[in-house]
Design a protein around this motif. Structure first.
Motif, PDB file in Angstrom:
ATOM      1  N   GLY A 445      33.195  22.505  30.861  1.00 54.41           N
ATOM      2  CA  GLY A 445      33.041  22.462  29.409  1.00 54.41           C
ATOM      3  C   GLY A 445      32.354  23.675  28.831  1.00 54.41           C
ATOM      4  N   ASP A 446      31.607  24.413  29.651  1.00 53.44           N
ATOM      5  CA  ASP A 446      30.910  25.612  29.176  1.00 53.44           C
ATOM      6  C   ASP A 446      31.761  26.870  29.289  1.00 53.44           C
ATOM      7  OD1 ASP A 446      28.737  24.018  28.657  1.00 53.44           O
ATOM      8  OD2 ASP A 446      27.636  24.571  30.463  1.00 53.44           O
ATOM      9  N   GLU A 451      38.671  32.473  28.056  1.00 49.94           N
ATOM     10  CA  GLU A 451      38.799  32.774  29.481  1.00 49.94           C
ATOM     11  C   GLU A 451      39.571  31.703  30.255  1.00 49.94           C
ATOM     12  OE1 GLU A 451      34.937  33.409  31.089  1.00 49.94           O
ATOM     13  OE2 GLU A 451      34.313  34.809  29.507  1.00 49.94           O
ATOM     14  N   ARG A 452      39.827  30.561  29.632  1.00 47.02           N
ATOM     15  CA  ARG A 452      40.393  29.433  30.373  1.00 47.02           C
ATOM     16  C   ARG A 452      41.809  29.704  30.876  1.00 47.02           C
ATOM     17  NH1 ARG A 452      38.118  23.774  27.730  1.00 47.02           N
ATOM     18  NH2 ARG A 452      35.912  24.366  27.798  1.00 47.02           N
ATOM     19  N   ASN A 453      42.655  30.296  30.043  1.00 46.62           N
ATOM     20  CA  ASN A 453      44.027  30.567  30.473  1.00 46.62           C
ATOM     21  C   ASN A 453      44.063  31.563  31.631  1.00 46.62           C
ATOM     22  OD1 ASN A 453      44.930  28.834  28.531  1.00 46.62           O
ATOM     23  ND2 ASN A 453      45.601  30.435  27.093  1.00 46.62           N
ATOM     24  N   TYR A 454      43.188  32.565  31.588  1.00 47.41           N
ATOM     25  CA  TYR A 454      43.136  33.553  32.674  1.00 47.41           C
ATOM     26  C   TYR A 454      42.735  32.870  33.984  1.00 47.41           C
ATOM     27  CZ  TYR A 454      41.546  37.420  35.575  1.00 47.41           C
ATOM     28  OH  TYR A 454      41.361  38.283  36.631  1.00 47.41           O
ATOM     29  N   ILE A 455      41.725  32.027  33.935  1.00 46.78           N
ATOM     30  CA  ILE A 455      41.281  31.336  35.151  1.00 46.78           C
ATOM     31  C   ILE A 455      42.388  30.426  35.677  1.00 46.78           C
ATOM     32  CG2 ILE A 455      39.617  29.649  36.042  1.00 46.78           C
ATOM     33  CD1 ILE A 455      37.591  30.764  34.020  1.00 46.78           C
ATOM     34  N   ASN A 458      45.220  32.830  37.156  1.00 43.35           N
ATOM     35  CA  ASN A 458      44.877  33.778  38.212  1.00 43.35           C
ATOM     36  C   ASN A 458      43.840  33.261  39.199  1.00 43.35           C
ATOM     37  OD1 ASN A 458      46.321  36.367  37.165  1.00 43.35           O
ATOM     38  ND2 ASN A 458      45.220  35.579  35.382  1.00 43.35           N
ATOM     39  N   GLY A 459      43.212  32.166  38.879  1.00 39.86           N
ATOM     40  CA  GLY A 459      42.172  31.648  39.754  1.00 39.86           C
ATOM     41  C   GLY A 459      42.724  31.186  41.087  1.00 39.86           C
ATOM     42  N   ARG A 460      42.112  31.645  42.181  1.00 39.31           N
ATOM     43  CA  ARG A 460      42.518  31.204  43.521  1.00 39.31           C
ATOM     44  C   ARG A 460      41.676  30.016  43.968  1.00 39.31           C
ATOM     45  NH1 ARG A 460      44.808  35.391  46.193  1.00 39.31           N
ATOM     46  NH2 ARG A 460      45.530  33.801  47.644  1.00 39.31           N
ATOM     47  N   ILE A 461      40.409  30.043  43.580  1.00 44.58           N
ATOM     48  CA  ILE A 461      39.511  28.918  43.848  1.00 44.58           C
ATOM     49  C   ILE A 461      38.780  28.616  42.545  1.00 44.58           C
ATOM     50  CG2 ILE A 461      37.559  28.057  45.201  1.00 44.58           C
ATOM     51  CD1 ILE A 461      38.212  30.118  47.326  1.00 44.58           C
ATOM     52  N   ILE A 462      38.867  27.376  42.088  1.00 42.43           N
ATOM     53  CA  ILE A 462      38.145  27.016  40.876  1.00 42.43           C
ATOM     54  C   ILE A 462      37.123  25.931  41.196  1.00 42.43           C
ATOM     55  CG2 ILE A 462      40.104  27.605  39.401  1.00 42.43           C
ATOM     56  CD1 ILE A 462      40.393  24.574  38.863  1.00 42.43           C
ATOM     57  N   PHE A 463      36.020  25.987  40.474  1.00 44.53           N
ATOM     58  CA  PHE A 463      34.953  25.002  40.598  1.00 44.53           C
ATOM     59  C   PHE A 463      34.928  24.189  39.307  1.00 44.53           C
ATOM     60  CE2 PHE A 463      33.949  28.263  43.563  1.00 44.53           C
ATOM     61  CZ  PHE A 463      33.274  27.642  44.608  1.00 44.53           C
ATOM     62  N   THR A 464      35.099  22.905  39.418  1.00 44.06           N
ATOM     63  CA  THR A 464      35.205  22.073  38.231  1.00 44.06           C
ATOM     64  C   THR A 464      34.509  20.737  38.470  1.00 44.06           C
ATOM     65  OG1 THR A 464      36.763  21.241  36.576  1.00 44.06           O
ATOM     66  CG2 THR A 464      37.449  21.104  38.877  1.00 44.06           C
ATOM     67  N   ASN A 465      34.706  19.800  37.556  1.00 44.25           N
ATOM     68  CA  ASN A 465      34.117  18.470  37.679  1.00 44.25           C
ATOM     69  C   ASN A 465      35.165  17.426  37.318  1.00 44.25           C
ATOM     70  OD1 ASN A 465      34.100  18.351  34.724  1.00 44.25           O
ATOM     71  ND2 ASN A 465      32.318  19.692  34.841  1.00 44.25           N
ATOM     72  N   GLU A 478      51.926  20.805  33.123  1.00 43.97           N
ATOM     73  CA  GLU A 478      52.954  21.850  33.056  1.00 43.97           C
ATOM     74  C   GLU A 478      52.312  23.229  33.122  1.00 43.97           C
ATOM     75  OE1 GLU A 478      55.638  21.551  29.820  1.00 43.97           O
ATOM     76  OE2 GLU A 478      56.350  19.547  30.364  1.00 43.97           O
ATOM     77  N   ALA A 479      51.234  23.426  32.373  1.00 43.20           N
ATOM     78  CA  ALA A 479      50.553  24.715  32.386  1.00 43.20           C
ATOM     79  C   ALA A 479      49.888  24.972  33.730  1.00 43.20           C
ATOM     80  CB  ALA A 479      49.519  24.772  31.263  1.00 43.20           C
TER      81      ALA A 479
END
Length: 1153
Positions: A445-446, A451-455, A458-465, A478-479
């Motif tokens: 949420g922060d 930056e969200r679309n880029y992550i 292109n993100g290979r590893i994401i940290f989320t909840n 879909e996205a």
């Protein structure tokens, strides 16, 4: 039916017996002899007992992570521990030595000081400075009062008197606004001025005060007008200033006189033993008690400060040495309880071997970042288990360099934990050739929207909840399709957090994730999880992820240093006088906290609630200033919910970098965040459960060094139980985690979300959502021509926004700092907290600083605050009404004419004023506010108390409100046996003693009704009360049996009292509860009315009742379904047909059938 004793006021398990008094002649004011200075209050037979603190050493095994400590057997003889003896207020010391005239004059001076000070305490606008007291005291003693006289009195009873210089401006602020405020004033009339504006010059005044206890708060009797004992909590008081009786004042005066007499006797005995002149010795020892203004004090440190290193040591001493040093401090009076010092032996590391070879690249990275040359046994076993199924997690990092499509997802319950792990992983990848530049980012949420679309792309590893997975990632499949198609690993940390209702939500989110991955051709996602110690880890992981094969690693090969655990009880205000009342646990914790950090110990302190967290930080800042170490203040910070994202990131960076030496936090940091090498944990007050305490205690000592864990006992019964029984902390077994996968409201919500992500195919999706899927799809969803089911229109446009997975809120109030025209946002406060925290004239705490609330605008959802320096806080006054709105379902109770009802519930809360309260808990002011009512909605069930029960209760003068309240808690305590839930998931209306035991008629008449409602889930409820409604007849039957079988007289935690009762079980009647429950079950004829106790006549005068017969709540249109009257489907209510799904065989939890 057994004969029971009526209980209408307080239900305490341990009772205080009245002391037996010895009749003596009253003391004479003219005679200074020791014998006559003792009041009746103090003339009890006492026995002196010496309690020694024992240290228990607990060895641990080196093979399986340690043996659980066993309960220490109690010896039959009294040789080890002293017998429990009832003490009087204090132990009197006698002396046969005649008093020198100098001591007789001092006794006269003390009596005059005592008398004048006690009177001044009843006038809050009167500061007890030396100058204010001097003339009146001299009028009593007929001689001049000097500072040296008071210093000599103080030297004889140093723990009883505070005689020191204080800032005059602060003293004025503390006393401001008290004149003529008996009935309370308006918040608009309330003002605080900055000390610098009031007085440009820094001026100090000499303050005198007794610190061994205060006058107990009393209220005015409605009939006689005389002061009488307050029987309820401050937050439930009428908005009036307290009053004090002459009898209470005289008792306190006489008690202090007796203490002084005892101290003089002890001093004379000691001087006779040493063969020195008592007068000369007293004058010499009093020199150190002569107060000096701050600008004229010498730089030589006091006794406590002299033992503290002048600078923070780079290497601290061992924990045992530090504990012994703390024990030698002046304020240590035996706070470590008997048998409350446990020592756990260190455990050496146990290493394991991998079944395959790591690449040199990985070996180098592990060595360079963590100095790892070998893997512990549990690490090796877990990686081998993963390798047997597919490539290892470490090989994943290699694959990231060769396969540009490989993705991984780390899921953490808190943002702080995600930030911590991201930092560690990026550091590791920085040492691996070819992997330094891959995108590893947090997505929560922060995360800025830009930056969200880029992550995502292109993100290979994401940290989320779980929240972001539920609200953002899965609905936008879909996205996110490319990411989900290539998702290989999902790492879910802190699995034990996903329990109860939250666990049900997360389990269904994981099934939705597996379903979408499978639909895009990815059936090879592997789940890896870590958990704290629980009783059923394997079964719990299977439930959360919906998988059948799980490989468990439950052996711990990591090393651990020597760990010491202390049960530290907050002492009485006067350690030798239990009647003085227990001291302030926050001030006690602050003293211990500061002594540890100044000796180089890195400490984290856990508090139960946010306000306590802020108050402790303020107390630590004050203590550091008193110890003349203000430079350390900047290295101690607080961490809790509500802070802005920018503040949280800054605090986290300073924690990770090791810049902070002390942290004050709520449970937000209870989980495994790496905040550097912590040496000690201080838990302020028992944290609700043993599991929480063990989790917090485990935060220290993770670097193979010795560590310390301290539980500071508060004044509450639960805290004192564990202070008296420390064995319970170490011997209670770990609890099992439970997740309800058949909660219809939760299940339907996630099925609707799943249909929005991809239409439901009942046959294909049955493995994900279970046997209730077909019924929910048929009755609650839209079907197309191809037999696919789509989301119901009422969940559109975004179903995930309709399903709250935990008790979070979207609407927040902004707290704006307007000090010197700043206009910056301090923090954001949830709407549900705002009305109880923000009111004009109140004090708002932020990072240990105090802010005056200048303006509160509910419409604009903002509050403007200004920084002030005050030494008091505010306590709101409020009331809550809980009422059903309409009846949606009715269930008959077999064998009874009574019925159970279900429907929407309205919770209305009103804050109508607040008290100004100083740090000693004394009321300084009473202020009225005009806040609008807070109205919340939920779902719940209720039962109207039959008229037959009311007639029986009235015939025996049993308090009806107390009977209903006890019956509610008796039923509520049994719900977890039939419905998977956690304490607090379902609530009831707790009765307030102030209202129920009032001596005059109340305008707020409450219906005679047992009400239960969902605490979470908003207006739709959480579904827990829905299931409880199905079992209502069995719940009543079990409650009846428990009440009859319990051997207590007035009600206890085993039958009808609750640890979570907001009103401390003050309004309770076990006998009345049994009458209510039996009448609801249709067993009124079985009640032996003559065997019932009589209620207390003086509790509520005849004719004054706060409860009236309940009127039936209006019914909506509906029909009968399986013997239950249910609201019609056309209303499209969330409840509608859910209740009908339980028409089949019931499922019981536990042993109750």
């Amino acid at each position: 039916m057994p004969r029971l004793k009526a209980a209408t006021v307080s239900d305490q398990i341990i009772r205080k017996r009245k002391r037996k008094r010895v009749e003596d002649d009253p003391p004479s004011e003219d005679t200074p002899a020791p014998e006559t200075a003792v009041s009746d209050e103090l003339n009890y037979t006492t026995t002196t007992t010496t309690i020694t603190t024992t240290t228990t050493k607990i060895p641990t095994k080196t093979t399986d992570g340690g043996k659980k400590p066993r309960r220490t057997p109690k010896a039959n003889n009294a040789g080890d521990n002293p017998a429990l003896v009832r003490h009087g207020s204090s132990t009197m010391v006698e002396s046969s030595i005649p008093w020198p005239e100098h001591f007789s004059k001092l006794a006269h001076t003390h009596r005059a000081l005592n008398l004048v000070y006690t009177f001044c305490c009843t006038r809050k606008h009167l500061a007890t400075t030396f100058e204010n007291l001097k003339s009146t005291v001299e009028g009593h003693t007929k001689r001049e009062l000097s500072v040296e006289d008071v210093a000599q009195v103080t030297s004889l009873i140093p723990r009883t008197i505070n005689f020191a210089y204080v800032d005059e401006a602060m003293l004025h602020i503390n006393l401001m606004g008290n004149e003529e405020n008996v009935s309370g004033k308006r918040a608009r009339e309330f003002a605080i001025f900055d000390p610098s504006e009031m007085n440009q010059e820094h001026k100090e005044v000499l303050l005198f005060e007794f610190i061994d206890g205060d006058l107990k708060r009393q209220v005015q009797h409605a009939k006689t007008g005389e002061p009488t004992k307050a029987t309820h909590k401050l937050r439930n008081e009428d908005l009036k200033m307290p009053v004090y009786s002459q009898k209470q004042m005289m008792k306190l005066i006489e008690k202090r006189n007796a203490k002084f007499t005892s101290a003089v006797n002890a001093f004379l005995n000691q001087c006779a033993k040493e063969g020195v002149d008592p007068v000369e010795k007293l004058k010499e020892s009093a020199l150190s008690f002569v107060p000096m203004p701050s600008d004229s004090r010498e730089n030589s440190p006091g006794p406590d400060r002299s033992r503290i290193p002048q600078t923070l040591p780079a290497e601290r001493k061992p924990i045992p040495e530090i504990i012994e040093e703390v024990k030698t401090l002046e304020w240590y009076t035996g706070q470590i309880v008997p048998d409350g010092h446990r020592v756990f032996d260190p455990q050496p590391p146990i290493y394991g071997e991998l079944n395959f070879q790591l690449s040199q690249n990985m070996v180098n990275a592990l060595y360079n970042t963590r100095n790892i040359t070998q893997l512990y046994a549990h690490q090796a076993e877990a990686i081998n288990n993963l390798y047997e199924v597919t490539m290892s997690l470490y090989q994943l990092r290699l694959a990231l360099g060769t396969d540009i499509n490989t993705r991984a997802m780390y899921i953490f319950p808190t943002k702080a934990l995600a930030q911590d792990q991201r930092r560690s992983l990026k550091e590791l990848l920085g040492f691996m050739d070819g992997l330094q530049d891959i995108v590893v980012e947090t997505f929560d949420g922060d995360t800025p929207m830009a930056e969200r679309n880029y992550i995502r792309d292109n993100g290979r590893i994401i940290f989320t909840n779980p929240d972001m997975l539920h609200i953002t990632i899965l609905p936008q499949e879909e996205a996110w399709r490319t990411f989900l198609q290539n998702l290989r690993f999902v790492v879910v940390d802190e699995l034990h957090v996903y329990n109860g209702l939250f666990g049900s939500h997360v389990a269904l989110i994981m099934r939705r994730l597996r379903r979408i991955c499978a639909s895009v051709g990815n059936r090879h996602v592997k789940f890896i999880s870590c958990s704290a110690t629980v009783a059923n880890p394997e079964a719990h992981m299977k439930t959360i992820f919906g998988v059948d094969e799980v490989k468990l690693t439950d052996f711990d090969g990591s090393p651990s240093g020597r760990k010491e655990f202390l049960c530290w009880n907050t002492p009485f205000k006067d350690p030798g006088d239990p009647t003085s009342g227990r001291g302030n646990s926050l001030e006690e914790s602050a003293k211990l906290f500061c002594q540890l950090i100044l000796r180089g110990v890195r400490v984290i302190a856990f508090c139960r609630v946010r306000k306590q967290c802020e108050a402790l930080l303020a107390a630590i800042k004050t203590e550091l200033t008193n110890l003349e170490r203000p430079e350390v203040v900047a290295r101690v910070m607080s961490y809790r919910g509500g802070y802005t994202p920018q503040d949280r990131r800054q605090i986290e960076r300073e924690m990770f970098d090791g810049k902070l030496i002390g942290i004050v936090a709520t449970s937000a940091l209870e989980l495994g965040v790496d905040i550097g090498s912590l040496d000690a944990v201080i838990t302020v007050g028992f944290p609700y459960t043993i599991a929480n305490l063990r989790q917090q205690s485990g935060r220290a000592g993770r670097r193979n060094k010795d560590s310390l864990s301290v539980l500071v006992g508060d004044c509450f019964p639960t805290d004192q139980f564990y202070m008296s029984n420390p064995d319970e902390i170490f011997t209670k077994p770990n609890s099992e985690l439970q997740v309800d996968m058949e909660n219809v409201l939760v299940l339907e919500g996630h099925i609707q979300c799943a249909a929005y992500e991809m239409p439901i195919n009942v046959k294909a999706d049955l493995p994900y959502f279970g046997p209730l899927l077909a019924k929910i799809a048929k009755e609650r969803m839209r079907k197309d021509a191809q037999d696919f089911y789509h989301v119901n229109e009422r969940f559109l446009p975004q179903p995930s926004r309709h399903v709250a997975i935990r008790d979070t809120e979207d609407s927040h109030f902004a707290i704006i700092d307007i000090t010197h025209g700043k206009n910056t946002v301090l923090e954001e406060l949830e709407a549900s907290r705002a009305f109880f925290t923000i009111y004009e004239g109140g004090i708002f705490l932020h990072k240990g600083n105090t802010y005056l609330i200048k303006e509160f605008s509910p419409e604009r959802m903002i509050a403007k605050v200004e920084f002030v320096k005050v030494d008091w806080t505010t306590q709101q006054r409020d009331f809550t009404d809980i009422d059903p709105i309409e009846t949606e379902a009715i269930r008959s109770i077999p064998g009874s004419r009574s019925k159970a009802y279900y429907g929407p519930i309205k919770i209305q809360q009103v804050v109508f004023g607040f008290f100004k309260v100083d740090k000693k808990g004394r009321i300084l002011d009473a202020v009225q506010v005009d806040n609008p009512p807070i109205i919340l909605h939920s779902k719940g069930m209720w039962l109207d108390v039959p008229k037959s029960a009311l007639d029986i209760l009235k015939s025996r003068r049993l308090n009806i409100a107390a009977a209903i309240h006890a019956a509610e808690h008796a039923v509520l305590s049994l719900m977890p046996n039939f419905v998977i839930s956690m304490p607090g998931d379902v609530r009831t209306e707790c009765k307030v003693a102030l209202k129920e035991f009032a001596k005059k008629e109340s305008s707020r008449k409450r219906p005679a009704r047992l009400t239960f409602y969902d605490a979470k889930g908003g207006a739709s409820g959480s579904g827990i009360s829905t299931k409880a409604f199905e079992f209502v007849d069995t719940l009543l039957l079990q409650a009846c049996r428990r009440l009859q079988a319990c051997h207590c007289l007035e009600g206890c935690l085993e039958c009808c009292c609750s640890e979570r009762c907001k009103e401390a079980n003050q309004v309770m009647s076990k006998a009345g509860a049994l009458v209510v429950v039996m009448c609801l079950l249709g067993k009124a004829e079985e009640i032996d009315v003559e065997a019932l106790p009589w209620g207390e006549e003086d509790t509520v005068p005849a004719g004054i009742e706060t409860v009236v017969e309940a009127e039936e709540v209006r019914m909506v249109r509906g029909k009968m379904v399986d013997g239950v009257w249910v609201k019609k489907e056309e209303d499209e209510d969330e409840f509608a047909r859910s209740i009908a799904m339980f028409g089949a065989e019931r499922q019981f939890i536990g042993v109750h059938r």
